[in-house]
Design a protein around this motif. Structure first.
Motif, mmCIF file in Angstrom:
data_model
loop_
_atom_site.group_PDB
_atom_site.id
_atom_site.type_symbol
_atom_site.label_atom_id
_atom_site.label_comp_id
_atom_site.label_asym_id
_atom_site.label_seq_id
_atom_site.Cartn_x
_atom_site.Cartn_y
_atom_site.Cartn_z
ATOM 1 N N TYR A 1 0.818 -1.215 0.000
ATOM 2 C CA TYR A 1 0.000 0.000 0.000
ATOM 3 C C TYR A 1 0.858 1.273 0.000
ATOM 4 O O TYR A 1 0.410 2.329 -0.441
ATOM 5 C CB TYR A 1 -0.969 -0.022 1.185
ATOM 6 C CG TYR A 1 -1.997 -1.124 1.043
ATOM 7 C CD1 TYR A 1 -2.911 -1.100 -0.016
ATOM 8 C CD2 TYR A 1 -2.032 -2.202 1.921
ATOM 9 C CE1 TYR A 1 -3.844 -2.124 -0.176
ATOM 10 C CE2 TYR A 1 -2.960 -3.222 1.772
ATOM 11 C CZ TYR A 1 -3.863 -3.184 0.722
ATOM 12 O OH TYR A 1 -4.769 -4.185 0.562
ATOM 13 N N GLY A 2 2.089 1.141 0.473
ATOM 14 C CA GLY A 2 3.014 2.274 0.444
ATOM 15 C C GLY A 2 3.782 2.392 -0.862
ATOM 16 O O GLY A 2 4.594 3.294 -1.011
ATOM 17 N N ARG A 3 3.534 1.465 -1.820
ATOM 18 C CA ARG A 3 4.213 1.463 -3.130
ATOM 19 C C ARG A 3 5.730 1.510 -2.967
ATOM 20 O O ARG A 3 6.409 2.331 -3.565
ATOM 21 C CB ARG A 3 3.747 2.635 -3.991
ATOM 22 C CG ARG A 3 2.257 2.657 -4.266
ATOM 23 C CD ARG A 3 1.911 3.715 -5.303
ATOM 24 N NE ARG A 3 0.478 3.807 -5.543
ATOM 25 C CZ ARG A 3 -0.323 4.654 -4.886
ATOM 26 N NH1 ARG A 3 0.173 5.468 -3.973
ATOM 27 N NH2 ARG A 3 -1.612 4.688 -5.175
ATOM 28 N N ARG A 4 6.253 0.600 -2.154
ATOM 29 C CA ARG A 4 7.684 0.614 -1.875
ATOM 30 C C ARG A 4 8.419 -0.451 -2.689
ATOM 31 O O ARG A 4 7.941 -1.570 -2.821
ATOM 32 C CB ARG A 4 7.926 0.341 -0.383
ATOM 33 C CG ARG A 4 7.532 1.499 0.516
ATOM 34 C CD ARG A 4 7.719 1.120 1.973
ATOM 35 N NE ARG A 4 7.523 2.270 2.840
ATOM 36 C CZ ARG A 4 8.467 3.161 3.117
ATOM 37 N NH1 ARG A 4 9.676 3.031 2.613
ATOM 38 N NH2 ARG A 4 8.209 4.195 3.893
ATOM 39 N N ILE A 5 9.589 -0.085 -3.180
ATOM 40 C CA ILE A 5 10.468 -1.003 -3.909
ATOM 41 C C ILE A 5 11.541 -1.525 -2.939
ATOM 42 O O ILE A 5 12.099 -0.745 -2.168
ATOM 43 C CB ILE A 5 11.106 -0.268 -5.106
ATOM 44 C CG1 ILE A 5 10.026 0.030 -6.161
ATOM 45 C CG2 ILE A 5 12.235 -1.081 -5.710
ATOM 46 C CD1 ILE A 5 10.510 0.877 -7.323
ATOM 47 N N TYR A 6 11.765 -2.813 -2.979
ATOM 48 C CA TYR A 6 12.805 -3.514 -2.210
ATOM 49 C C TYR A 6 12.586 -3.497 -0.684
ATOM 50 O O TYR A 6 12.576 -4.542 -0.055
ATOM 51 C CB TYR A 6 14.222 -2.935 -2.440
ATOM 52 C CG TYR A 6 14.784 -3.009 -3.824
ATOM 53 C CD1 TYR A 6 14.430 -4.036 -4.716
ATOM 54 C CD2 TYR A 6 15.699 -2.059 -4.262
ATOM 55 C CE1 TYR A 6 14.972 -4.087 -5.981
ATOM 56 C CE2 TYR A 6 16.257 -2.106 -5.527
ATOM 57 C CZ TYR A 6 15.889 -3.119 -6.383
ATOM 58 O OH TYR A 6 16.433 -3.164 -7.640
ATOM 59 N N TYR A 7 12.477 -2.290 -0.085
ATOM 60 C CA TYR A 7 12.606 -2.163 1.371
ATOM 61 C C TYR A 7 11.305 -1.742 2.045
ATOM 62 O O TYR A 7 10.529 -0.963 1.485
ATOM 63 C CB TYR A 7 13.666 -1.111 1.712
ATOM 64 C CG TYR A 7 14.935 -1.226 0.924
ATOM 65 C CD1 TYR A 7 15.808 -2.296 1.125
ATOM 66 C CD2 TYR A 7 15.259 -0.275 -0.038
ATOM 67 C CE1 TYR A 7 16.978 -2.402 0.388
ATOM 68 C CE2 TYR A 7 16.431 -0.378 -0.779
ATOM 69 C CZ TYR A 7 17.288 -1.438 -0.570
ATOM 70 O OH TYR A 7 18.436 -1.545 -1.306
ATOM 71 N N GLY A 8 11.119 -2.216 3.265
ATOM 72 C CA GLY A 8 10.039 -1.719 4.098
ATOM 73 C C GLY A 8 10.422 -0.392 4.729
ATOM 74 O O GLY A 8 11.544 0.109 4.556
ATOM 75 N N ALA A 9 9.478 0.168 5.507
ATOM 76 C CA ALA A 9 9.744 1.457 6.165
ATOM 77 C C ALA A 9 10.887 1.331 7.170
ATOM 78 O O ALA A 9 11.498 2.341 7.541
ATOM 79 C CB ALA A 9 8.476 1.949 6.858
ATOM 80 N N ASP A 10 11.193 0.097 7.605
ATOM 81 C CA ASP A 10 12.315 -0.111 8.535
ATOM 82 C C ASP A 10 13.651 -0.237 7.810
ATOM 83 O O ASP A 10 14.682 -0.527 8.427
ATOM 84 C CB ASP A 10 12.056 -1.345 9.416
ATOM 85 C CG ASP A 10 11.837 -2.619 8.603
ATOM 86 O OD1 ASP A 10 11.956 -2.578 7.361
ATOM 87 O OD2 ASP A 10 11.528 -3.660 9.213
ATOM 88 N N GLY A 11 13.627 -0.035 6.475
ATOM 89 C CA GLY A 11 14.867 -0.085 5.699
ATOM 90 C C GLY A 11 15.333 -1.491 5.369
ATOM 91 O O GLY A 11 16.414 -1.670 4.805
ATOM 92 N N LYS A 12 14.499 -2.512 5.693
ATOM 93 C CA LYS A 12 14.916 -3.897 5.472
ATOM 94 C C LYS A 12 14.170 -4.524 4.305
ATOM 95 O O LYS A 12 12.992 -4.231 4.065
ATOM 96 C CB LYS A 12 14.672 -4.729 6.739
ATOM 97 C CG LYS A 12 15.543 -4.285 7.906
ATOM 98 C CD LYS A 12 15.213 -5.052 9.169
ATOM 99 C CE LYS A 12 16.055 -4.532 10.334
ATOM 100 N NZ LYS A 12 15.659 -5.148 11.611
ATOM 101 N N ASN A 13 14.864 -5.408 3.592
ATOM 102 C CA ASN A 13 14.289 -6.210 2.522
ATOM 103 C C ASN A 13 13.742 -7.490 3.169
ATOM 104 O O ASN A 13 14.514 -8.278 3.724
ATOM 105 C CB ASN A 13 15.390 -6.522 1.506
ATOM 106 C CG ASN A 13 14.916 -7.350 0.332
ATOM 107 O OD1 ASN A 13 13.923 -8.070 0.408
ATOM 108 N ND2 ASN A 13 15.647 -7.262 -0.764
ATOM 109 N N LEU A 14 12.419 -7.694 3.093
ATOM 110 C CA LEU A 14 11.809 -8.862 3.753
ATOM 111 C C LEU A 14 12.462 -10.172 3.312
ATOM 112 O O LEU A 14 12.598 -11.105 4.107
ATOM 113 C CB LEU A 14 10.298 -8.887 3.463
ATOM 114 C CG LEU A 14 9.509 -10.089 3.980
ATOM 115 C CD1 LEU A 14 9.638 -10.264 5.486
ATOM 116 C CD2 LEU A 14 8.032 -9.956 3.595
#
Ligand SMILES: [Zn+2]
Length: 354
Positions: free
Chosen positions: A116-129
């Motif tokens: 929903y945040g339209r994020r590439i690679y990383y979450g808001a915590d800066g980590k790649n799941l």
């Protein structure tokens, strides 16, 4: 055939069939979702608040009336990868638990906040799941999602397909990863799943960590817990083109057919192209990327892949192919940060791998 003969055959055969396929008794629970035999249920796996806000992972459990494998299908690990999310909506509608042997766990969206945040690679915590498995209950959101999927999905499954595509910036040709561990039975089962999924380029992956406590990747978490698993890639660039979505849907059904879970045609690849060497070309600096190749293109050693410039247009680096091969994906939008992927090149071997 005469009716009396048919009756005799029916009376002879029915008990045999019933003995060979006893009814599935247990209920299957995944997160908040519980499905009894012959039921299809949807709901969420709750990821509680911790050091940051939690989330809810949407899942469907399709629990067959007959016993069989428990196949986990995981979509949406990366927030801008849409093809598998749409394919699992279609599968949820199509799967009939009364005609299913075993169970299917559909993880519709592993990482809702990045979707929903339209994020590439990383979450808001800066980590790649897909770099934090098996996760931890007391970490940041990516760690807690990985922990929830490990405990609620992977440990309740017998087989797993991790469904990706090129991320929002990646122009990608369809391919899958077959992981080789040295455990012959596990490796053979994984190879057959990769062939069954139907994508004709298969990367042979011998590099994944062996420690079950530091598995890093979703599919490796399954493999290191004794469950055959593959990672598949179809689509990219934030697109939802029919061919890429259909390949995900058809591939998942074909794996179910291969595992004896449904009566459906198998799409098994007859002439796979095995990629025995593959390299992610990473960016030496932060800058503006201009690729000069496209997905599915063949390249020779030293073929120019693209140019990296600074914000003013000064050339920082020409990036070239390290060996002859196929462009599996190439980053096709300008922004890149140091260390991030620019392209993935794979060398096709003529030999059938073992
Ligand atoms: Zn991905």
């Amino acid at each position: 055939m005469k009716r009396s003969t048919w009756l005799t055959l029916a009376l002879t055969f029915v008990p045999t069939v019933a003995l060979a396929q006893p009814a599935q008794a247990e209920r299957l629970r995944v997160g908040e979702v519980v499905a009894g035999p012959g039921e299809k249920a949807s709901g969420f796996i709750a990821v509680p608040d911790g050091v940051d806000a939690g989330t809810r992972i949407p899942v469907t459990v399709v629990h067959g009336t007959k016993p069989g494998p428990a196949l986990a299908l995981i979509a949406g690990t990366h927030g801008y990868e849409y093809t598998a999310v749409l394919a699992l909506q279609r599968l949820r509608a199509r799967l009939d638990p009364s005609r299913l042997s075993g169970s299917v766990i559909l993880v519709h969206m592993a990482n809702p906040t990045t979707f929903y945040g339209r994020r590439i690679y990383y979450g808001a915590d800066g980590k790649n799941l897909n770099r934090v498995y098996p996760g931890r209950a007391d970490g940041t959101l990516s760690d807690r999602i990985a922990y929830a999927i490990t405990t609620e999905v992977i440990e309740r499954s017998t087989h797993l397909v991790d469904m990706h595509c090129g991320d929002g910036n990646e122009s990608l040709r369809p391919y899958s990863y077959w992981q080789v561990t040295g455990d012959r039975a596990l490796d053979e089962a994984g190879k057959e799943m990769a062939l069954a999924f139907g994508l004709d380029h298969i990367v042979i992956d011998r590099e994944r960590p062996a420690d079950p406590a530091r598995t890093v990747y979703t599919s490796n978490t399954a493999v290191r817990r004794g469950r055959p698993a593959i990672t598949v890639e179809s689509g990219g660039m934030g697109l939802t083109d029919e061919a890429s979505v259909r390949a995900q849907e058809a591939g998942a059904l074909s794996v179910m057919a291969h595992l004896g879970m449904v009566e459906a045609p198998s799409l098994r690849v007859e002439r796979p192209l095995w990629i025995d060497r593959a390299q992610v070309l990473t960016s030496p600096a932060t800058g503006i990327w201009s690729p000069v190749v496209d997905k599915m293109q063949s390249v020779a050693t030293d073929t120019l892949i693209g140019r990296l410039t600074d914000p003013f247009g000064n050339l920082l680096k020409e990036v070239r192919a390290p060996f002859a091969g196929e462009v599996l994906y190439v980053v096709a939008t300008p922004p890149v940060s140091e260390g991030e992927p620019l392209a993935f090149v794979g060398h096709v071997t003529e030999e059938e791998p073992r």
